[in-house]
Design an enzyme around this catalytic site. Structure first.
Site, short mmCIF file in Angstrom:
data_model
loop_
_atom_site.label_atom_id
_atom_site.label_comp_id
_atom_site.label_asym_id
_atom_site.label_seq_id
_atom_site.Cartn_x
_atom_site.Cartn_y
_atom_site.Cartn_z
CB CYS A 94 1.90 -8.65 -3.64
SG CYS A 94 1.20 -8.27 -5.25
CB CYS A 120 3.30 -5.72 -5.12
SG CYS A 120 1.52 -5.83 -4.85
#
Length: 149
Positions: free
Chosen positions: A67, A70
């Site tokens: 991600c 993230c």
């Protein structure tokens, strides 16, 4: 009296009122209870922190290595740890490695932040946040002042 989980050995440690918890060391292994960095946890570690942290909140960053947002938020979350400890323990849960734990928290999108007090989720948000945004969001959610509609 507050109780924290050692990031090194997962032992529960009580810190007496009037003593600086930032200077506390684990009674079992001698490691500092606070390092100014988030603690990486698996499902078991998350469960231990949820069950054994008393007198402080737990902020969980649910993320995954694939991600992009993230990965972008990781240094922001790390910086927030130094500003929020010892009132808030910051944990990182890899949702790819621990999908059942993430699902049990009701996470449907990442990055996700969940703020827990006394083992109950009291606030949640998703998406990339800066360090000041993480700190402000956390402090606002913990503020006992009544909210106006």
């Amino acid at each position: 009296m507050r109780q924290f989980v050692c990031p090194a050995c997962s032992a529960a440690n009580r810190t007496p009122d009037g003593k600086d918890p930032l200077a506390a060391k684990c009674g079992r292994c001698g490691a500092p209870l606070f390092t100014g960095r988030p603690v990486d946890v698996d499902a078991r570690g998350l469960s231990v922190h949820r069950a054994s942290t008393r007198g402080a909140a737990v902020l969980v960053d649910v993320w995954a290595p694939w991600c992009g947002p993230c990965r972008a938020m990781a240094p922001n979350f790390a910086a927030a740890a130094g500003l929020l400890e010892p009132d808030v323990r910051l944990l990182k849960l890899n949702s790819e490695a621990e999908p059942q734990a993430a699902a049990a928290l009701g996470v449907s999108g990442i990055p996700a932040l969940l703020l827990l007090r006394d083992d109950q989720v009291i606030a949640r948000t998703a998406g990339l946040l800066s360090s000041p945004q993480i700190v402000a969001w956390t402090r606002q959610a913990l503020d006992p002042a009544p909210r106006r509609a």
